[in-house]
Design an enzyme around this catalytic site. Structure first.
Site, PDB file in Angstrom:
ATOM      1  N   ASP A  39       0.843  -1.200   0.000  1.00  0.00           N
ATOM      2  CA  ASP A  39       0.000   0.000   0.000  1.00  0.00           C
ATOM      3  C   ASP A  39       0.876   1.247   0.000  1.00  0.00           C
ATOM      4  OD1 ASP A  39      -1.880   2.125   0.690  1.00  0.00           O
ATOM      5  OD2 ASP A  39      -3.254   0.508   1.211  1.00  0.00           O
ATOM      6  N   SER A  79      -7.026   4.266  -1.377  1.00  0.00           N
ATOM      7  CA  SER A  79      -6.894   2.808  -1.401  1.00  0.00           C
ATOM      8  C   SER A  79      -8.220   2.122  -1.686  1.00  0.00           C
ATOM      9  CB  SER A  79      -6.344   2.297  -0.064  1.00  0.00           C
ATOM     10  OG  SER A  79      -5.014   2.717   0.089  1.00  0.00           O
ATOM     11  N   HIS A 256       2.767   8.587   4.557  1.00  0.00           N
ATOM     12  CA  HIS A 256       1.920   9.715   4.970  1.00  0.00           C
ATOM     13  C   HIS A 256       2.642  10.539   6.040  1.00  0.00           C
ATOM     14  CE1 HIS A 256      -2.027   9.356   3.061  1.00  0.00           C
ATOM     15  NE2 HIS A 256      -1.944   8.049   3.171  1.00  0.00           N
TER      16      HIS A 256
HETATM   17 ZN   LIG Z   1      -2.848   6.299   2.239  1.00  0.00          ZN
END
Ligand SMILES: [Zn+2]
Length: 494
Positions: A39, A79, A256
């Site tokens: 991810d 996502s 992030h």
């Molecule tokens: Zn994210």
């Protein structure tokens, strides 16, 4: 209360009557499908990890592609929409979990995992985030907003996914846990319980929320590799094979936070799992492995100016996430000692001032952002934001059918190709369009509903909103969009 929609009824109907396909997986060579999703893992995330560790298992793949990631919301996906594209072959809007509203109402989209169930395969979802987070959710639940995690938990269980391993314990209320027990799930919460767990259905919830970052883990915490090993050992017992999605879910969170040491540690853990899965597939020869990312996070750039070396040694010496370092500074007020303890370096006067200023700012993230800035400057990397970007990501493929995935694709193309291999094997289906007949399900115009019709529907029309008479012919469930559920229904009629 469970609300049963028409499409979930159709799906139950599909699952309860296993498809008897013309091809058999022995003949096509594709028995198991393992999808690994990093991810937020952009190319720079992979490259900085390679700089620190020298060599990655991801380098061993023979087939490489580029994936475009944009959603209906625009260039920058989240996502949920990216996962929906990977899981269903249909583009949707950000925040949506395997549903679309382009038909004017919220409509479920059939997923690859649901196809695997129809084919009689065992299924599994494994992640380091909450198991109810967007990426695992898209494979076995349908909700209009990713934050509906209690409902997602309920649907994951109702879907009877064999193996569900990750964090997210607090999203499973008493009713959902009770339903899981009644459905025969072995429910485990600790590392020891996971090791001993047996049976056809396992629900493992190893943290209230996400599983801790690799750098912050304690010996009793569960990691992605041990969850993967357990999942495969359970799933491989099914003679029809299995479908497994494994997510390195916190590469995104680290990016992030612009936390480069955690980006590297999370990507390394993901790569270790990729290595394990690749070895497994090499030994068997019947397992298709796809490694990809859903999107890039942070806009990570390596090197700040011409000729700069990256000081990857700085990363090697860091042994905590920036969020952990920040909370310990807040608790102790001992900036110099805490930074030295977790990074090994001595702060300069300027750096101390920068951190002191950040502590006094109203923004609760200011302190950890300041720490990340200092580390990133010392390493020689930079992030353009704390958000996702629209950069393409890489795709790696190994195993029977892998050659299909080379090139420049969008997630929806990748999903289509996986569905094609699952439903039709490696054979090419010759297609001749003769015209339009009056028969529902017959798109080739030969007045029969057969494999050709399913193939054309999958490869040419998937994701289309139903508009023309031709499209109405193959909208078998009459939900206004052509999706994998229609392909399955055509195959069942053929
Ligand atoms: Zn994210």
């Amino acid at each position: 209360m469970k609300k049963i929609t028409i499409s979930s009824l159709l799906l139950l109907l599909l699952i309860s009557t296993n498809l008897n396909l013309a091809y058999d997986s022995q003949e096509s060579g594709i028995k198991n499908i393992i999808i690994l999703i990093g991810d937020g893992m952009g190319m720079s995330h992979v490259q900085i990890t390679k700089l620190v560790y020298g060599h990655l298992n991801m380098e061993e793949f023979p087939i490489i592609g580029f994936e475009l990631t944009e959603s209906l919301s625009g260039e920058v996906t989240d996502s949920a929409a990216a996962g929906t594209a990977i899981a269903t072959g249909v583009k949707t809007y950000n925040r949506m979990i395997s549903v679309t509203n382009i038909t004017g109402k919220v409509t479920n989209l059939t997923t690859l995992l649901e196809i695997a169930q129809v084919l009689g395969k065992s299924t599994g979802l494994v992640t380091t985030t909450r198991i109810t987070h967007a990426t695992p959710a898209v494979f076995a639940s349908h909700v209009p907003d990713r934050d509906m995690e209690e409902e997602i938990a309920r649907q994951l269980i109702a879907h009877r996914v064999n193996v569900l391993l990750g964090g997210g314990r607090k999203k499973f209320d008493e009713n959902t846990l009770k339903m899981a027990k009644e459905q025969g799930y072995n429910i485990v919460f600790t590392k020891e319980e996971l090791e001993k767990a047996e049976g056809e259905f396992i629900l493992g919830l190893f943290a209230d929320s996400h599983i801790p970052y690799v750098l912050d883990r304690k010996p009793e915490d569960v990691g992605l590799l041990e969850m993967t090993k357990k999942a495969i050992s359970i799933l491989e017992k099914n003679p029809n094979g299995f479908f497994l999605m494994i997510e390195g879910g916190r590469i995104d969170h680290a990016a992030h936070e612009n936390d480069i040491a955690s980006v590297v540690a999370e990507t390394k853990e993901f790569d270790d799992v990729v290595g394990y899965v690749l070895e497994y597939a090499k030994k068997r020869g019947d397992t298709l492995v796809i490694v990809l990312a859903d999107h890039e996070t942070g806009g990570l750039g390596l090197g700040l100016t011409y000729g700069d070396a990256i000081n990857e040694d700085v990363i090697r010496n860091i042994n905590a996430s920036v969020s952990k370092i920040a909370s310990e500074i807040r608790a102790t007020n001992d900036i110099k000692r805490v930074i030295k303890k977790y990074t090994g370096f001595e702060l300069t006067e300027d750096e101390i001032n920068y951190i002191e200023e950040a502590i006094n700012l109203a923004d609760e993230y200011a302190l950890q952002n300041a720490i990340a800035d200092i580390i990133n400057k010392r390493v020689g990397v930079g992030f353009v934001s704390h958000k996702h970007t629209g950069a393409p990501v890489s795709l790696l493929a190994y195993g029977p059918g892998a050659e299909n995935f080379a090139g420049f694709l969008h997630h929806v193309d990748t999903a289509k190709l996986i569905a094609k291999l699952m439903l039709f094997g490696k054979k090419d289906i010759p297609v001749t369009i003769l015209g339009i007949s009056g028969v529902k399900g017959d798109i080739t115009g030969d007045f029969k509903v057969d494999e050709q019709d399913a193939y054309v529907t999958l490869m040419m029309l998937l994701g289309e909103r139903v508009d023309t008479e031709l499209e109405r012919k193959v909208d078998m469930n009459n939900n206004g969009i052509i999706e994998l559920g229609d392909v399955l229904l055509i195959l069942q009629e053929s």
